[in-house]
Write a protein that holds these residues in place. Structure first.
Motif, PDB file in Angstrom:
ATOM      1  N   THR A  58       0.834  -1.215   0.000  1.00 53.80           N
ATOM      2  CA  THR A  58       0.000   0.000   0.000  1.00 53.80           C
ATOM      3  C   THR A  58       0.860   1.253   0.000  1.00 53.80           C
ATOM      4  N   THR A  59       1.903   1.220   0.774  1.00 51.19           N
ATOM      5  CA  THR A  59       2.824   2.374   0.813  1.00 51.19           C
ATOM      6  C   THR A  59       3.439   2.624  -0.567  1.00 51.19           C
ATOM      7  N   ALA A  60       3.832   1.496  -1.218  1.00 49.80           N
ATOM      8  CA  ALA A  60       4.431   1.632  -2.554  1.00 49.80           C
ATOM      9  C   ALA A  60       3.412   2.175  -3.564  1.00 49.80           C
ATOM     10  N   VAL A  61       2.175   1.700  -3.467  1.00 48.26           N
ATOM     11  CA  VAL A  61       1.122   2.172  -4.377  1.00 48.26           C
ATOM     12  C   VAL A  61       0.892   3.655  -4.186  1.00 48.26           C
ATOM     13  N   GLU A  62       0.817   4.092  -2.925  1.00 44.89           N
ATOM     14  CA  GLU A  62       0.568   5.503  -2.642  1.00 44.89           C
ATOM     15  C   GLU A  62       1.714   6.375  -3.138  1.00 44.89           C
ATOM     16  N   HIS A  63       2.926   5.854  -3.016  1.00 45.69           N
ATOM     17  CA  HIS A  63       4.079   6.607  -3.497  1.00 45.69           C
ATOM     18  C   HIS A  63       3.999   6.809  -5.008  1.00 45.69           C
ATOM     19  N   LEU A  64       3.645   5.724  -5.715  1.00 43.81           N
ATOM     20  CA  LEU A  64       3.523   5.839  -7.179  1.00 43.81           C
ATOM     21  C   LEU A  64       2.334   6.713  -7.570  1.00 43.81           C
ATOM     22  N   ARG A  65       1.262   6.615  -6.794  1.00 44.97           N
ATOM     23  CA  ARG A  65       0.084   7.429  -7.112  1.00 44.97           C
ATOM     24  C   ARG A  65       0.422   8.931  -6.973  1.00 44.97           C
ATOM     25  N   GLU A  66       1.199   9.253  -5.979  1.00 46.34           N
ATOM     26  CA  GLU A  66       1.605  10.652  -5.813  1.00 46.34           C
ATOM     27  C   GLU A  66       2.390  11.135  -7.027  1.00 46.34           C
ATOM     28  N   GLN A  67       3.251  10.255  -7.559  1.00 46.41           N
ATOM     29  CA  GLN A  67       4.033  10.645  -8.734  1.00 46.41           C
ATOM     30  C   GLN A  67       3.141  10.807  -9.966  1.00 46.41           C
ATOM     31  N   VAL A  68       2.146   9.870 -10.098  1.00 44.75           N
ATOM     32  CA  VAL A  68       1.225   9.963 -11.242  1.00 44.75           C
ATOM     33  C   VAL A  68       0.379  11.232 -11.125  1.00 44.75           C
ATOM     34  N   ASP A  69      -0.130  11.471  -9.892  1.00 55.26           N
ATOM     35  CA  ASP A  69      -0.999  12.645  -9.690  1.00 55.26           C
ATOM     36  C   ASP A  69      -0.227  13.963  -9.810  1.00 55.26           C
ATOM     37  N   ALA A  70       1.059  13.877  -9.674  1.00 54.88           N
ATOM     38  CA  ALA A  70       1.861  15.109  -9.800  1.00 54.88           C
ATOM     39  C   ALA A  70       1.976  15.545 -11.254  1.00 54.88           C
ATOM     40  N   HIS A  71       1.607  14.688 -12.179  1.00 55.73           N
ATOM     41  CA  HIS A  71       1.608  15.005 -13.613  1.00 55.73           C
ATOM     42  C   HIS A  71       2.977  15.446 -14.118  1.00 55.73           C
ATOM     43  N   HIS A  72       4.021  14.816 -13.650  1.00 57.29           N
ATOM     44  CA  HIS A  72       5.370  15.155 -14.091  1.00 57.29           C
ATOM     45  C   HIS A  72       5.827  14.208 -15.170  1.00 57.29           C
ATOM     46  N   ALA A  73       4.930  13.626 -15.934  1.00 55.93           N
ATOM     47  CA  ALA A  73       5.277  12.696 -17.003  1.00 55.93           C
ATOM     48  C   ALA A  73       4.242  12.849 -18.112  1.00 55.93           C
ATOM     49  N   VAL A  74       4.675  12.530 -19.332  1.00 56.97           N
ATOM     50  CA  VAL A  74       3.770  12.614 -20.476  1.00 56.97           C
ATOM     51  C   VAL A  74       3.467  11.199 -20.932  1.00 56.97           C
ATOM     52  N   GLY A  75       2.194  10.822 -20.890  1.00 61.06           N
ATOM     53  CA  GLY A  75       1.729   9.504 -21.286  1.00 61.06           C
ATOM     54  C   GLY A  75       0.310   9.303 -20.790  1.00 61.06           C
ATOM     55  N   ASP A  76      -0.147   8.069 -20.849  1.00 63.30           N
ATOM     56  CA  ASP A  76      -1.526   7.762 -20.443  1.00 63.30           C
ATOM     57  C   ASP A  76      -1.574   7.620 -18.928  1.00 63.30           C
ATOM     58  N   LEU A  77      -1.603   8.768 -18.274  1.00 60.47           N
ATOM     59  CA  LEU A  77      -1.613   8.753 -16.803  1.00 60.47           C
ATOM     60  C   LEU A  77      -2.883   8.119 -16.257  1.00 60.47           C
ATOM     61  N   ASP A  78      -4.015   8.276 -16.973  1.00 62.69           N
ATOM     62  CA  ASP A  78      -5.262   7.653 -16.526  1.00 62.69           C
ATOM     63  C   ASP A  78      -5.130   6.129 -16.505  1.00 62.69           C
ATOM     64  N   ALA A  79      -4.414   5.595 -17.506  1.00 65.18           N
ATOM     65  CA  ALA A  79      -4.209   4.142 -17.545  1.00 65.18           C
ATOM     66  C   ALA A  79      -3.379   3.696 -16.342  1.00 65.18           C
TER      67      ALA A  79
END
Length: 409
Positions: free
Chosen positions: A70-91
């Motif tokens: 869960t901790t790892a998932v939340e860490h990755l979710r924070e990175q996805v939600d930060a929108h610091h990458a270009v790609g299919d973030l919704d996927a």
């Protein structure tokens, strides 16, 4: 201005990513061309894809804890939600949501498995406790003790339960072991006391046996040794380090006595067998006196043989009835001859026999005369009755005449 299916870079160098909620600012790029900016942020997206893929495999194939997952998932979710990458973030968000579901499923599975393991452990520990409590009442000290030690090892290999249940079961288990140990200790303490008592008793028996070993009072001493042996058996076993030595001394004392007795008895047996040979010769001489023809001579000869007989001594016990029976037979024959002689020479007895014979003869003659008269008168019934009475009187008369003959007529 440069664009991509998942993002774009405007003329100011601001990078955007397209999402279901519209465009989101990724960042600002001033170090190069718009294409380089998109490529940079697409690589960041690819990095997120790799990390999410790795986490998915870990959740699926390893024993990663639900908390760490869960901790790892939340860490990755924070990175996805930060929108610091270009790609299919919704996927990526969808994959993270799916991953959360997987982690929860794993959590429930582990919870169920742990509950099952706890139940199995509880059942196993209850069975151990039950067996321990049964063993606590056993008197198979060695086997039960070994089994209880094995149960402890088994207990240590089982997982702990909740503190309350585990403590309660352990208390019962420990109490059963303690109860068994207490009973075993008391048993062996009592056994030690009994063996010490047996040792002291056997020390006394050994002393008595050794004191008797040189006795020559064969019969009473042999009987005393038999009594001591019975007491020895009744005394029980002493401690192992004493028992064999005590028995060796006890048995040794008996052997000394019985060996000496055997030597004396062997010499005595030889002497008695010689006595038997002599008495057999005397018995044969006595039997030659039969039948008695000369009472006076036979009586004197038997008296002389009897004196020699008494001077010889004992014969073996098993031969005594037969050899003495032969002499007694001759003695009875002489006694019977003496009685016959006395009856023949006794005047009073002869007179009584003669008187009885005369009376019986008169009665027989009278009956015969009565029978003749009854037949002559035709009274057959009376004649037959008188004949029966005559037969009885005639039998008595015959016996009286025979007795009279013994007196010489």
């Amino acid at each position: 201005m440069s664009s991509d299916p998942w993002g774009r870079v405007d003329e100011t160098g601001t990078v955007y990513v397209r999402t279901a909620d519209g465009e989101k600012v990724v960042g600002s790029w001033q170090a190069g061309s718009p294409e380089e900016a998109l490529a940079y942020f697409k690589r960041k997206y690819d990095g997120l894809v790799v990390e999410i893929g790795l986490l998915e495999r870990r959740v699926k194939t390893t024993d990663l804890s639900a908390k760490d997952a869960t901790t790892a998932v939340e860490h990755l979710r924070e990175q996805v939600d930060a929108h610091h990458a270009v790609g299919d973030l919704d996927a990526l968000r969808a994959r993270l949501d799916k991953l959360v579901e997987s982690v929860e499923e794993r959590r429930e599975e582990r919870k169920a498995r742990k509950a099952q393991q706890n139940e199995e452990a509880r059942t196993a520990k209850e069975e151990l406790v039950t067996e321990a409590e049964e063993l606590a009442r056993s008197e198979q000290w060695r086997a039960a003790g070994e089994r209880l030690r094995a149960l402890v090892d088994t207990w240590k290999g089982l997982p702990r339960l909740d503190r309350k249940t585990d403590d309660e079961l352990w208390h019962r288990f420990s109490h059963a072991r303690s109860a068994f140990s207490k009973r075993r200790k008391a048993h062996f303490a009592q056994l030690d006391a009994q063996r010490e008592e047996a040792r002291q008793r056997k020390e006394k028996l050994v002393a008595e046996a050794e004191a008797l070993s040189n006795s020559q009072d064969w019969g009473p001493t042999a009987a005393k040794y038999r009594e001591l042996m019975q007491e020895w058996k009744a005394a029980g076993r002493a401690q192992r380090e004493y028992e064999d030595d005590l028995w060796s001394r006890f048995r040794g004392a008996q052997d000394v006595f019985f060996q000496a007795r055997s030597e004396v008895f062997a010499e005595r047996d030889s002497e008695q067998r010689e006595n038997l040979t002599q008495k057999e010769e005397l018995a044969a001489e006595a039997e030659k006196l039969l039948p008695i023809t000369d009472l006076k001579t036979a009586r004197a000869a038997f008296r002389a043989l009897n004196e020699r007989w008494d001077a010889i001594g004992h014969v073996p016990r098993e031969a005594r009835p037969k050899i003495e029976g032969r002499m007694h037979a001759v003695e009875r024959a002489i006694q019977e001859a003496e009685e016959a002689e006395w009856r023949r020479t006794n005047p009073e007895a002869r007179a009584r026999a003669a008187g009885l014979t005369g009376q019986l003869q008169d009665a027989v003659d009278k009956l015969r005369d009565q029978i003749e008269k009854a037949r002559a008168a035709g009274n057959t019934a009376k004649a037959e009755k008188l004949e029966q009475e005559l037969a009885g009187r005639q039998m008595l008369l015959d016996q009286a005449l025979k007795g009279l003959e013994e007196f010489g007529g």
